[in-house]
Design a protein around this motif. Structure first.
Motif, PDB file in Angstrom:
ATOM      1  N   SER A 118       0.826  -1.327  -0.062  1.00 17.75           N
ATOM      2  CA  SER A 118      -0.025  -0.221   0.006  1.00 17.75           C
ATOM      3  C   SER A 118       1.156   1.258   0.527  1.00 17.75           C
ATOM      4  CB  SER A 118      -1.296  -0.247   1.066  1.00 17.75           C
ATOM      5  OG  SER A 118      -0.379   0.116   2.231  1.00 17.75           O
ATOM      6  N   LYS A 119       2.220   1.147   1.231  1.00 19.35           N
ATOM      7  CA  LYS A 119       3.054   2.434   0.934  1.00 19.35           C
ATOM      8  C   LYS A 119       3.633   2.020  -0.455  1.00 19.35           C
ATOM      9  CE  LYS A 119       2.547   3.637   4.763  1.00 19.35           C
ATOM     10  NZ  LYS A 119       1.956   5.155   5.491  1.00 19.35           N
ATOM     11  N   SER A 120       4.115   1.945  -1.743  1.00 18.33           N
ATOM     12  CA  SER A 120       4.459   1.080  -2.941  1.00 18.33           C
ATOM     13  C   SER A 120       3.791   2.221  -3.658  1.00 18.33           C
ATOM     14  CB  SER A 120       4.788   0.037  -2.908  1.00 18.33           C
ATOM     15  OG  SER A 120       4.512  -0.644  -3.101  1.00 18.33           O
ATOM     16  N   CYS A 121       2.766   1.383  -3.671  1.00 17.91           N
ATOM     17  CA  CYS A 121       1.407   2.161  -4.628  1.00 17.91           C
ATOM     18  C   CYS A 121       1.114   3.656  -4.523  1.00 17.91           C
ATOM     19  CB  CYS A 121       0.135   1.712  -4.602  1.00 17.91           C
ATOM     20  SG  CYS A 121       0.708  -0.207  -5.204  1.00 17.91           S
ATOM     21  N   GLU A 122       1.292   4.305  -3.005  1.00 16.31           N
ATOM     22  CA  GLU A 122       0.812   5.462  -3.227  1.00 16.31           C
ATOM     23  C   GLU A 122       1.651   6.337  -3.367  1.00 16.31           C
ATOM     24  OE1 GLU A 122       0.945   7.337   1.273  1.00 16.31           O
ATOM     25  OE2 GLU A 122      -0.787   5.274   1.333  1.00 16.31           O
ATOM     26  N   GLY A 123       2.944   5.918  -3.508  1.00 16.58           N
ATOM     27  CA  GLY A 123       3.965   7.001  -3.678  1.00 16.58           C
ATOM     28  C   GLY A 123       3.762   6.889  -5.271  1.00 16.58           C
ATOM     29  N   GLN A 124       3.132   6.103  -6.062  1.00 19.31           N
ATOM     30  CA  GLN A 124       3.221   6.106  -7.528  1.00 19.31           C
ATOM     31  C   GLN A 124       1.992   7.076  -7.977  1.00 19.31           C
ATOM     32  OE1 GLN A 124       2.671   2.062  -8.689  1.00 19.31           O
ATOM     33  NE2 GLN A 124       4.454   1.515  -8.015  1.00 19.31           N
ATOM     34  N   THR A 125       0.743   6.811  -7.297  1.00 22.47           N
ATOM     35  CA  THR A 125      -0.260   8.107  -7.204  1.00 22.47           C
ATOM     36  C   THR A 125       0.181   9.395  -7.668  1.00 22.47           C
ATOM     37  OG1 THR A 125      -1.114   8.221  -5.736  1.00 22.47           O
ATOM     38  CG2 THR A 125      -1.772   6.425  -7.097  1.00 22.47           C
ATOM     39  N   LYS A 126       1.268  10.039  -7.084  1.00 21.18           N
ATOM     40  CA  LYS A 126       1.543  11.605  -7.080  1.00 21.18           C
ATOM     41  C   LYS A 126       1.886  11.826  -7.863  1.00 21.18           C
ATOM     42  CE  LYS A 126       0.993  11.861  -2.322  1.00 21.18           C
ATOM     43  NZ  LYS A 126       2.050  12.749  -0.798  1.00 21.18           N
ATOM     44  N   ASN A 127       1.396  12.762  -8.788  1.00 24.23           N
ATOM     45  CA  ASN A 127       2.448  13.416  -9.173  1.00 24.23           C
ATOM     46  C   ASN A 127       3.855  14.386  -9.001  1.00 24.23           C
ATOM     47  OD1 ASN A 127       0.591  13.163 -11.502  1.00 24.23           O
ATOM     48  ND2 ASN A 127      -0.881  14.656 -11.576  1.00 24.23           N
ATOM     49  N   ASP A 128       5.182  14.388  -9.922  1.00 22.69           N
ATOM     50  CA  ASP A 128       6.132  15.037  -9.243  1.00 22.69           C
ATOM     51  C   ASP A 128       6.393  16.608 -10.416  1.00 22.69           C
ATOM     52  OD1 ASP A 128       8.677  16.452  -7.825  1.00 22.69           O
ATOM     53  OD2 ASP A 128       9.438  14.637  -8.938  1.00 22.69           O
ATOM     54  N   LEU A 129       6.197  17.463  -9.496  1.00 25.11           N
ATOM     55  CA  LEU A 129       6.070  18.957 -10.259  1.00 25.11           C
ATOM     56  C   LEU A 129       7.272  19.270 -10.523  1.00 25.11           C
ATOM     57  CD1 LEU A 129       4.379  21.543 -11.186  1.00 25.11           C
ATOM     58  CD2 LEU A 129       4.480  22.767  -8.773  1.00 25.11           C
TER      59      LEU A 129
END
Length: 144
Positions: free
Chosen positions: A14-25
């Motif tokens: 769940s933590k690894s998937c969480e980081g993938q959904t955020k866009n990095d400006l």
């Protein structure tokens, strides 16, 4: 022991998937443009810098300005929440641009070797899903 392993694996996934959904400006380029027959504005945001052009022919001298930490953090929060794949399907809330009641606006996002574009919308009246981001981008043009 099995329960512990399953629990640990669930938390890890769940933590690894969480980081993938955020866009990095930091790795994106945002270009907001608005124009009518007598008005042109293009705001480009890249690497914590903003560049504003008011000449559609590109003859104006472009000056990049550093975005403050506070404004950058705010932009990051708004950008992280946007679903880039849905940009082209967003519906404009108003249609003033059809009769010269507002400038025609667009947002282009270059992110991870792909370009995402919105359909046209009225300058000052963006789709609700990107309203906070667009409003923040436009504050840089007002400071000029």
């Amino acid at each position: 022991m099995k329960l512990f392993a399953v629990l640990l694996l669930s938390i890890f996934l769940s933590k690894s998937c969480e980081g993938q959904t955020k866009n990095d400006l930091k790795t994106a380029v945002l270009e907001y443009s608005a124009n009518t027959r007598g008005f042109y504005q293009k705001i480009t945001i890249q690497d914590q810098m903003v560049t504003i052009s008011k000449d559609r022919s590109g003859n104006d001298k472009l000056v990049s300005t550093k975005i403050s930490e506070k404004d950058w953090k705010e932009l990051e929060v708004y950008f992280e929440t946007i679903n880039l794949d849905s940009l082209e399907t967003l519906k404009a809330p108003t249609e003033k641009r059809f009769h010269d009641g507002a400038a025609i606006a667009n947002l282009d996002v270059q992110y991870k070797d792909k370009t995402y574009q919105t359909t046209s919308f009225d300058h000052g009246y963006p789709p609700e899903a990107i309203k906070k981001l667009i409003d923040k981008i436009n504050t840089f043009a007002k400071k000029e």
